[in-house]
Design a protein around this motif. Sequence first.
Motif, PDB file in Angstrom:
ATOM      1  N   ARG A   1     -15.428   8.061 -18.720  1.00  0.00           N
ATOM      2  CA  ARG A   1     -15.705   9.511 -19.446  1.00  0.00           C
ATOM      3  C   ARG A   1     -16.942  10.221 -19.791  1.00  0.00           C
ATOM      4  N   GLN A   2     -17.718   9.479 -19.441  1.00  0.00           N
ATOM      5  CA  GLN A   2     -19.396  10.246 -19.429  1.00  0.00           C
ATOM      6  C   GLN A   2     -18.833  11.804 -18.430  1.00  0.00           C
ATOM      7  N   ALA A   3     -18.120  11.330 -17.238  1.00  0.00           N
ATOM      8  CA  ALA A   3     -18.188  12.432 -16.399  1.00  0.00           C
ATOM      9  C   ALA A   3     -16.980  13.483 -16.558  1.00  0.00           C
TER      10      ALA A   3
ATOM     11  N   GLY B   1     -16.083   5.779  -5.526  1.00  0.00           N
ATOM     12  CA  GLY B   1     -16.022   6.593  -6.862  1.00  0.00           C
ATOM     13  C   GLY B   1     -14.959   5.750  -6.449  1.00  0.00           C
ATOM     14  N   ASP B   2     -13.863   5.136  -5.933  1.00  0.00           N
ATOM     15  CA  ASP B   2     -12.630   3.911  -5.938  1.00  0.00           C
ATOM     16  C   ASP B   2     -12.491   2.546  -6.654  1.00  0.00           C
ATOM     17  N   LEU B   3     -11.548   2.467  -7.723  1.00  0.00           N
ATOM     18  CA  LEU B   3     -11.255   1.032  -8.948  1.00  0.00           C
ATOM     19  C   LEU B   3     -10.934   0.615  -7.440  1.00  0.00           C
ATOM     20  N   ILE B   4     -11.779  -0.785  -7.199  1.00  0.00           N
ATOM     21  CA  ILE B   4     -11.057  -1.773  -6.750  1.00  0.00           C
ATOM     22  C   ILE B   4      -9.963  -2.854  -7.148  1.00  0.00           C
ATOM     23  N   PHE B   5      -9.256  -3.676  -7.425  1.00  0.00           N
ATOM     24  CA  PHE B   5      -8.673  -4.570  -8.220  1.00  0.00           C
ATOM     25  C   PHE B   5      -8.192  -5.987  -7.841  1.00  0.00           C
ATOM     26  N   TRP B   6      -8.488  -6.816  -8.397  1.00  0.00           N
ATOM     27  CA  TRP B   6      -8.396  -7.975  -8.141  1.00  0.00           C
ATOM     28  C   TRP B   6      -7.636  -8.692  -9.073  1.00  0.00           C
ATOM     29  N   ARG B   7      -7.154  -9.919  -8.295  1.00  0.00           N
ATOM     30  CA  ARG B   7      -5.731 -11.093  -9.418  1.00  0.00           C
ATOM     31  C   ARG B   7      -6.736 -12.804  -8.822  1.00  0.00           C
TER      32      ARG B   7
ATOM     33  N   THR C   1       0.973  -1.227   0.049  1.00  0.00           N
ATOM     34  CA  THR C   1      -0.067   0.111   0.029  1.00  0.00           C
ATOM     35  C   THR C   1       0.643   1.529  -0.006  1.00  0.00           C
ATOM     36  N   ASP C   2       1.976   0.951  -0.755  1.00  0.00           N
ATOM     37  CA  ASP C   2       2.962   2.177   0.153  1.00  0.00           C
ATOM     38  C   ASP C   2       3.489   2.571  -1.479  1.00  0.00           C
ATOM     39  N   SER C   3       2.759   2.732  -2.382  1.00  0.00           N
ATOM     40  CA  SER C   3       3.239   2.497  -3.899  1.00  0.00           C
ATOM     41  C   SER C   3       3.146   4.387  -4.158  1.00  0.00           C
ATOM     42  N   PRO C   4       3.832   4.823  -4.788  1.00  0.00           N
ATOM     43  CA  PRO C   4       4.679   6.601  -4.550  1.00  0.00           C
ATOM     44  C   PRO C   4       2.699   6.564  -5.505  1.00  0.00           C
ATOM     45  N   ASP C   5       2.503   7.699  -4.630  1.00  0.00           N
ATOM     46  CA  ASP C   5       1.178   8.098  -5.030  1.00  0.00           C
ATOM     47  C   ASP C   5       0.761   8.820  -6.741  1.00  0.00           C
ATOM     48  N   ALA C   6       0.752   8.531  -7.022  1.00  0.00           N
ATOM     49  CA  ALA C   6       0.373   9.488  -8.217  1.00  0.00           C
ATOM     50  C   ALA C   6       0.504  10.903  -8.205  1.00  0.00           C
ATOM     51  N   ASP C   7       0.799  11.599  -9.241  1.00  0.00           N
ATOM     52  CA  ASP C   7       0.843  13.156  -9.340  1.00  0.00           C
ATOM     53  C   ASP C   7      -0.741  13.524 -10.108  1.00  0.00           C
ATOM     54  N   GLY C   8      -1.351  14.802  -9.599  1.00  0.00           N
ATOM     55  CA  GLY C   8      -1.460  14.938 -10.304  1.00  0.00           C
ATOM     56  C   GLY C   8      -3.337  15.040  -8.802  1.00  0.00           C
ATOM     57  N   GLU C   9      -4.219  15.525  -8.944  1.00  0.00           N
ATOM     58  CA  GLU C   9      -5.606  15.832  -7.762  1.00  0.00           C
ATOM     59  C   GLU C   9      -6.359  14.552  -7.695  1.00  0.00           C
ATOM     60  N   PRO C  10      -6.952  14.250  -7.311  1.00  0.00           N
ATOM     61  CA  PRO C  10      -7.795  13.107  -7.170  1.00  0.00           C
ATOM     62  C   PRO C  10      -9.378  13.529  -8.364  1.00  0.00           C
ATOM     63  N   VAL C  11     -10.081  12.626  -8.401  1.00  0.00           N
ATOM     64  CA  VAL C  11     -11.207  13.309  -9.279  1.00  0.00           C
ATOM     65  C   VAL C  11     -12.600  14.088  -8.107  1.00  0.00           C
ATOM     66  N   GLY C  12     -13.157  15.112  -8.264  1.00  0.00           N
ATOM     67  CA  GLY C  12     -13.438  15.530  -7.462  1.00  0.00           C
ATOM     68  C   GLY C  12     -14.764  14.771  -7.746  1.00  0.00           C
ATOM     69  N   GLY C  13     -15.363  15.131  -6.289  1.00  0.00           N
ATOM     70  CA  GLY C  13     -16.504  14.355  -5.577  1.00  0.00           C
ATOM     71  C   GLY C  13     -17.987  14.761  -6.621  1.00  0.00           C
TER      72      GLY C  13
END
Length: 381
Positions: free
Chosen positions: A296-298, A324-330, A244-256
């Motif tokens: 894309r619609q947003a 609104g976060d994305l959840i991923f699985w392996r 969980t300590d991967s480097p944060d992405a640049d930019g800002e989180p998508v707004g509410g």
Amino acid sequence: MVFVVAFSAFGSPAWAEPHPGAEDRRSATSSTLPSGGGASTDAGDSPSPPVAGKERLGRGSQVAPFDESRSREYFAVSATSLDSDLVDRVRDIDGVRSVEVVDAARIRIDGVTMSVLGVDPSTFRNYAPTPSAKADEIWQGIAEGRIALSNDAGKQRDLDLGSTVAMAGARGTVDKEVWTHATSGVAGIDALISRESAGELGFPSGNGLVVSAPDTDLWQLREDLLEVLGSDVSLQLLAEESGTDSPDADGEPVGGAVIERMIAAAESQLGVPYVWGGTTPGEGFDCSGLVQWAFRQAGVEIPRVTHDQWWAGEHVDYADARRGDLIFWRSDPTAPDYISHVAIYLGDGRMLEAPRTGDVVKVTDVRTHKMAGVVRVHVAD
């Protein structure tokens, strides 16, 4: 007609490019999942993917035995063949351990466009996920002219082992037997064939590279690859950061407000059938196609492939997930370390997803088993 594979894992203006480092990188055989991610996987314990009938294998095509697992850091692809001197320069980049040359194209398979690699079974197997890499019969079958479909492409499209598919290339249509359902480890690739078969179909020769550089800084490696290969060559990041300590992405989180428009768009497709490769509202979506369309619609562009969506923002722990976060699985048994499914988190333990063939877009409880992690999508400054 053969369409050259065009990957765009980097450079999209509406999502932040990742800044990965070498620390805690998932290797080709890594099995640790982020905290809060449920049960871990062990690639070494996963059975080899079944094949259509190993008793029918001949002896005419000799395949070298498995050597060792090699990491996959980047995939590079060009519209034309890459000069051997250029490939040698890539091999000479600081930190590059090995480079595998492949033929890459998008062609029609049973009427559906798929991304296909022509590979040397004797050497490419060392870059494949462990369950497949060690299975001699998989690579022998490919060497003898059969096709290995990814687990998702094969099963979700009901292309059973032993069935025949029509591959339409620049030099006509060739029928191939479906030999196995086994994910290659190169994100977005739907099938593997031999380089001989690729030549028969009219693929560009040697227009793709799989680059292994396990101890390098991935961001610096990207810059070095671009300097050598030039801007006309597309690069796709294959390695993943673990934990969980991967480097944060640049930019800002998508707004509410944007998140709510995205979720409303996704909810408008509830009940629409799952369709492998689907991106059409009202007709059918696969998991990543639905996520890309809803964003894309947003007004936000994110990548098409699930693995690339993993890099669309900041990695957070599931305990800190927001609406609104994305959840991923392996969850791909043929590639236990591969990002294979995505859903949209709605809050309160609920999510929206396009699950699988035979199902529909729906809201379900969050599943933590085999969860890879959570991504908060960012937009570039």
